[in-house]
Design a protein around this motif. Structure first.
Motif, PDB file in Angstrom:
ATOM      1  N   GLU A  90       0.838  -1.203   0.000  1.00 25.11           N
ATOM      2  CA  GLU A  90       0.000   0.000   0.000  1.00 25.11           C
ATOM      3  C   GLU A  90       0.866   1.243   0.000  1.00 25.11           C
ATOM      4  N   GLY A  91       0.648   2.105  -0.962  1.00 23.66           N
ATOM      5  CA  GLY A  91       1.415   3.345  -1.048  1.00 23.66           C
ATOM      6  C   GLY A  91       2.843   3.113  -1.506  1.00 23.66           C
ATOM      7  N   GLY A  92       3.113   1.998  -2.133  1.00 22.72           N
ATOM      8  CA  GLY A  92       4.466   1.659  -2.578  1.00 22.72           C
ATOM      9  C   GLY A  92       5.095   0.663  -1.626  1.00 22.72           C
ATOM     10  N   PRO A  93       5.938  -0.219  -2.127  1.00 20.47           N
ATOM     11  CA  PRO A  93       6.526  -1.257  -1.282  1.00 20.47           C
ATOM     12  C   PRO A  93       7.298  -0.679  -0.090  1.00 20.47           C
ATOM     13  N   THR A  94       6.959  -1.174   1.096  1.00 23.68           N
ATOM     14  CA  THR A  94       7.586  -0.719   2.336  1.00 23.68           C
ATOM     15  C   THR A  94       7.679  -1.890   3.303  1.00 23.68           C
ATOM     16  N   LEU A  95       8.804  -2.013   3.983  1.00 19.09           N
ATOM     17  CA  LEU A  95       8.878  -2.984   5.069  1.00 19.09           C
ATOM     18  C   LEU A  95       7.979  -2.467   6.183  1.00 19.09           C
TER      19      LEU A  95
END
Length: 144
Positions: A90-95
């Motif tokens: 969500e909102g771009g890949p993020t850990l």
């Protein structure tokens, strides 16, 4: 001067159809190890950055806990550490989260002391420090 470790990533092609390989020249353990979009976001065989971060974190945390238990006069009989790294899209890949797990057999150690030492190792292993922007939880179990 500290210690430096190196890895090389090679990528060919666009993001979705391209392919990559990872190499760790000094150890040779990764030697052209395959990774790509479908091994990261799908079920294709190969590794991915999150899996490698999980392996590094599990290894670092387990070693840190061994050191701290030994320093406290309770060398472990054995430790089994795990790490699960969550990737949010969500909102771009993020850990988005890291869940550490630990099962341990440490003769003569009570649960409260074990938990305090495990929490300290979780907070202070070098990989935990490097990943401090990501919420890290720990589930630790001391076995008979």
């Amino acid at each position: 001067m500290g210690i430096s470790r190196k890895a090389t990533a090679r990528w060919e092609g666009d993001l979705k159809t391209g392919r990559g390989s990872l190499t760790t020249p000094a150890s040779g353990l990764l030697d052209g190890t395959r990774y790509g979009f479908n091994s990261r976001f799908g079920e294709e065989k190969g590794t991915n950055p999150e899996e490698l971060i999980a392996a590094a974190h599990a290894g670092c945390f387990t070693m840190a806990l061994s050191a701290k238990l030994t320093e406290a006069g309770h060398p472990p009989e054995w430790l089994e550490g795990t790490a699960a790294v969550d990737l949010s899209l969500e909102g771009g890949p993020t850990l988005s989260a890291i869940r550490l797990g630990m099962k341990a057999k440490v003769p003569g150690l009570d649960e409260k002391t074990f938990r305090a030492i495990a929490d300290d190792a979780k907070q202070n292993c070098p990989v935990s420090k490097a990943l401090s922007a990501v919420p890290i939880t720990l589930e630790a179990e001391l076995l008979g």
